[in-house]
Motif scaffolding. Structure first.
Motif, PDB file in Angstrom:
ATOM      1  N   ARG A  67      -6.283  12.379  15.637  1.00 54.07           N
ATOM      2  CA  ARG A  67      -6.795  11.812  16.892  1.00 54.07           C
ATOM      3  C   ARG A  67      -6.967  10.305  16.792  1.00 54.07           C
ATOM      4  N   ILE A  68      -7.226   9.808  15.577  1.00 51.38           N
ATOM      5  CA  ILE A  68      -7.215   8.369  15.314  1.00 51.38           C
ATOM      6  C   ILE A  68      -6.130   8.149  14.264  1.00 51.38           C
ATOM      7  N   VAL A  69      -5.001   7.610  14.666  1.00 54.38           N
ATOM      8  CA  VAL A  69      -3.834   7.530  13.797  1.00 54.38           C
ATOM      9  C   VAL A  69      -4.038   6.422  12.760  1.00 54.38           C
ATOM     10  N   PRO A  70      -3.844   6.744  11.485  1.00 50.64           N
ATOM     11  CA  PRO A  70      -4.022   5.743  10.432  1.00 50.64           C
ATOM     12  C   PRO A  70      -2.834   4.783  10.355  1.00 50.64           C
ATOM     13  N   THR A  71      -3.080   3.610   9.795  1.00 47.61           N
ATOM     14  CA  THR A  71      -2.013   2.674   9.474  1.00 47.61           C
ATOM     15  C   THR A  71      -1.606   2.921   8.033  1.00 47.61           C
ATOM     16  N   VAL A  72      -0.339   3.254   7.813  1.00 46.86           N
ATOM     17  CA  VAL A  72       0.160   3.581   6.482  1.00 46.86           C
ATOM     18  C   VAL A  72       1.236   2.577   6.095  1.00 46.86           C
ATOM     19  N   SER A  73       1.073   1.971   4.937  1.00 46.30           N
ATOM     20  CA  SER A  73       2.080   1.051   4.414  1.00 46.30           C
ATOM     21  C   SER A  73       2.464   1.494   3.012  1.00 46.30           C
ATOM     22  N   THR A  74       3.667   1.135   2.600  1.00 45.28           N
ATOM     23  CA  THR A  74       4.152   1.546   1.291  1.00 45.28           C
ATOM     24  C   THR A  74       4.858   0.397   0.605  1.00 45.28           C
ATOM     25  N   THR A  75       5.009   0.496  -0.703  1.00 45.07           N
ATOM     26  CA  THR A  75       5.752  -0.503  -1.465  1.00 45.07           C
ATOM     27  C   THR A  75       7.247  -0.316  -1.198  1.00 45.07           C
ATOM     28  N   PRO A  76       8.064  -1.329  -1.472  1.00 43.83           N
ATOM     29  CA  PRO A  76       9.513  -1.203  -1.240  1.00 43.83           C
ATOM     30  C   PRO A  76      10.141   0.001  -1.934  1.00 43.83           C
ATOM     31  N   MET A  77       9.621   0.370  -3.085  1.00 47.58           N
ATOM     32  CA  MET A  77      10.166   1.515  -3.813  1.00 47.58           C
ATOM     33  C   MET A  77       9.578   2.834  -3.336  1.00 47.58           C
ATOM     34  N   GLY A  78       8.561   2.743  -2.475  1.00 47.85           N
ATOM     35  CA  GLY A  78       7.954   3.956  -1.940  1.00 47.85           C
ATOM     36  C   GLY A  78       7.153   4.747  -2.942  1.00 47.85           C
ATOM     37  N   ASP A  79       6.681   4.083  -4.010  1.00 45.35           N
ATOM     38  CA  ASP A  79       5.961   4.815  -5.060  1.00 45.35           C
ATOM     39  C   ASP A  79       4.444   4.765  -4.907  1.00 45.35           C
ATOM     40  N   SER A  80       3.953   4.029  -3.933  1.00 40.88           N
ATOM     41  CA  SER A  80       2.517   4.014  -3.664  1.00 40.88           C
ATOM     42  C   SER A  80       2.278   3.700  -2.192  1.00 40.88           C
TER      43      SER A  80
ATOM     44  N   ALA B  81     -12.174   8.294   4.593  1.00 40.96           N
ATOM     45  CA  ALA B  81     -11.017   8.978   5.183  1.00 40.96           C
ATOM     46  C   ALA B  81      -9.715   8.408   4.622  1.00 40.96           C
ATOM     47  N   SER B  82      -9.663   7.091   4.452  1.00 39.74           N
ATOM     48  CA  SER B  82      -8.472   6.453   3.878  1.00 39.74           C
ATOM     49  C   SER B  82      -8.235   6.917   2.448  1.00 39.74           C
ATOM     50  N   LEU B  83      -9.320   6.993   1.677  1.00 41.46           N
ATOM     51  CA  LEU B  83      -9.207   7.402   0.278  1.00 41.46           C
ATOM     52  C   LEU B  83      -8.704   8.842   0.174  1.00 41.46           C
ATOM     53  N   ILE B  84      -9.188   9.704   1.050  1.00 41.67           N
ATOM     54  CA  ILE B  84      -8.725  11.095   1.062  1.00 41.67           C
ATOM     55  C   ILE B  84      -7.212  11.152   1.269  1.00 41.67           C
ATOM     56  N   LEU B  85      -6.719  10.386   2.241  1.00 48.06           N
ATOM     57  CA  LEU B  85      -5.277  10.392   2.519  1.00 48.06           C
ATOM     58  C   LEU B  85      -4.481   9.822   1.354  1.00 48.06           C
ATOM     59  N   LYS B  86      -4.977   8.758   0.744  1.00 48.77           N
ATOM     60  CA  LYS B  86      -4.255   8.169  -0.391  1.00 48.77           C
ATOM     61  C   LYS B  86      -4.148   9.161  -1.557  1.00 48.77           C
ATOM     62  N   GLU B  87      -5.209   9.924  -1.774  1.00 48.91           N
ATOM     63  CA  GLU B  87      -5.170  10.924  -2.835  1.00 48.91           C
ATOM     64  C   GLU B  87      -4.202  12.045  -2.487  1.00 48.91           C
ATOM     65  N   ILE B  88      -4.126  12.398  -1.214  1.00 53.59           N
ATOM     66  CA  ILE B  88      -3.174  13.435  -0.787  1.00 53.59           C
ATOM     67  C   ILE B  88      -1.748  12.963  -0.988  1.00 53.59           C
ATOM     68  N   PHE B  89      -1.492  11.673  -0.699  1.00 47.83           N
ATOM     69  CA  PHE B  89      -0.140  11.128  -0.881  1.00 47.83           C
ATOM     70  C   PHE B  89       0.305  11.178  -2.349  1.00 47.83           C
ATOM     71  N   LYS B  90      -0.658  11.167  -3.265  1.00 49.01           N
ATOM     72  CA  LYS B  90      -0.297  11.262  -4.679  1.00 49.01           C
ATOM     73  C   LYS B  90       0.195  12.661  -5.048  1.00 49.01           C
ATOM     74  N   GLN B  91      -0.222  13.655  -4.232  1.00 51.85           N
ATOM     75  CA  GLN B  91       0.086  15.042  -4.545  1.00 51.85           C
ATOM     76  C   GLN B  91       1.268  15.591  -3.743  1.00 51.85           C
ATOM     77  N   HIS B  92       1.513  15.004  -2.581  1.00 52.03           N
ATOM     78  CA  HIS B  92       2.526  15.552  -1.675  1.00 52.03           C
ATOM     79  C   HIS B  92       3.472  14.457  -1.194  1.00 52.03           C
ATOM     80  N   LYS B  93       4.732  14.790  -1.083  1.00 48.19           N
ATOM     81  CA  LYS B  93       5.721  13.831  -0.624  1.00 48.19           C
ATOM     82  C   LYS B  93       5.475  13.452   0.828  1.00 48.19           C
ATOM     83  N   TRP B  94       5.763  12.196   1.122  1.00 49.76           N
ATOM     84  CA  TRP B  94       5.557  11.657   2.467  1.00 49.76           C
ATOM     85  C   TRP B  94       6.262  12.503   3.528  1.00 49.76           C
TER      86      TRP B  94
END
Length: 352
Positions: A100-113, A76-89
């Protein structure tokens, strides 16, 4: 001048060889609402073929390598990470609030990953459903997203009944084409051809074979630009049996030897010896991990081109051994059984 042969990574552009009919067939499936099941031995170019076909469509896609997934939460995490590569946050963050189960999302200071994680869940169906429904929400009839599951047979190792859960989710999705890639033919056949399987006849089934000799021969000759190119190309293909990965690997080394070391006579033989020598320690480590039955089977395949029964190895033992070797990728079956790596085969032969 750059080496015109490429191996070990996704092959694109001028490095891509043939597969015209297969590309057209995949295009036809992706232009429908059907899904695709593509089976071939490892390193036959499934990923390169599918990427080229998808690129030609111009559609958005995500690719998930299930060999790298260790749990449903991880998937499930991998699916979301791949989606983030295609669509802006900003476009999708409000959709995550409905999980229903909220993920923990962290980003780099530049917001590029982004990094995404889930806490271990008691109901993994919820995780998969929310992640896959997010893909559905981001797709539409004008731009259906494509989802590639690479080494799909690995899914069954994540959790008992995971195939039923996944099937129940994606069978109701209408704006997604799924592509299921697999290298273990027996397991993929069990998943998609056994009547009691949740994925029975779930998509269009394709088997990827070797690249035809004449096409590969022409491809090599054109790129070698050597007066002996035709003889060299024949020797390469005789060794690799038109296996896409090993043909590119051997051709690349031959090209280097011709270009930089000015080899001429017996260049293919010298390249083969070099590859066997380079991988000697790896081959030895692999060999030492085989049991005596596996070793006897491999020696038989190298010497005789087929497994042979004897009083020490009954037929049932031989074929259970072959099945094990196939599952681990050391043996493949096309016209017959053979050692997958022609240089490992040469290493075995040299030691007999």
């Amino acid at each position: 001048m750059n080496n015109p042969f490429k191996f070990g990574t996704i092959v694109e552009g001028n490095y891509f060889t043939d597969r015209t009919e297969e590309l057209e067939r995949i295009k036809e499936v992706l232009n429908s609402e059907n899904h695709l099941i593509l089976i071939s031995p490892r390193r036959f170019g499934k990923s390169s073929l599918v990427k080229k076909a998808i690129t030609n469509t111009g559609r958005t896609y995500i690719s998930l390598n299930l060999q790298m997934v260790v749990s449903v939460e991880n998937l499930a995490s991998l699916i979301l990470k791949e989606i983030f590569k295609q669509h802006k946050w900003e476009k999708i963050k409000h959709l995550l609030s409905h999980f229903r189960i909220v993920p923990t999302v962290s980003t780099t200071p530049m917001g590029d990953s982004f990094d995404v994680s889930f806490q271990p869940a008691t109901d993994t169906t919820v995780l998969l459903e929310d992640a896959l429904q997010l893909i559905e929400k981001l797709s539409n009839s004008e731009n259906r997203m494509i989802v590639v599951f690479d080494e799909f047979q690995e899914l069954l190792t994540l959790e008992k009944g995971i195939d039923k859960k996944l099937r129940s989710i994606i069978q109701n999705q209408t704006n997604i084409n799924y592509i299921f890639l697999g290298s273990q033919e027996s397991m993929m056949t069990e998943i998609f051809e056994r009547k009691k399987s949740p994925f029975y006849h779930f998509g269009v089934l394709m088997h990827l074979d070797r690249i035809p000799y004449n096409d590969f021969y022409k491809y090599i000759v054109e790129r070698l630009e050597n007066e002996n190119a035709e003889t060299i190309a024949h020797s390469i293909l005789e060794t690799t049996r038109c296996h896409p990965y090993y043909t590119q690997q051997l051709s690349a080394l031959v090209w280097d030897m011709l270009t930089y070391k000015h080899y001429d006579k017996d260049v293919v033989e010298q390249a083969i010896k070099s590859l066997v020598r380079i991988h000697d320690l790896d081959f030895e480590r692999i060999w030492l991990n085989f049991n005596k039955t596996d070793r006897a089977i491999l020696i038989d395949l190298v010497k005789n081109g087929q497994p042979s029964s004897n009083r020490l190895l009954p037929t049932s033992t031989i074929y259970s051994g072959i099945k094990r070797l196939m599952q681990n990728g050391y043996v493949i079956k096309l016209e017959g059984y053979e050692v997958e790596d022609p240089f490992f085969s040469k290493w075995i032969s040299d030691r007999q």
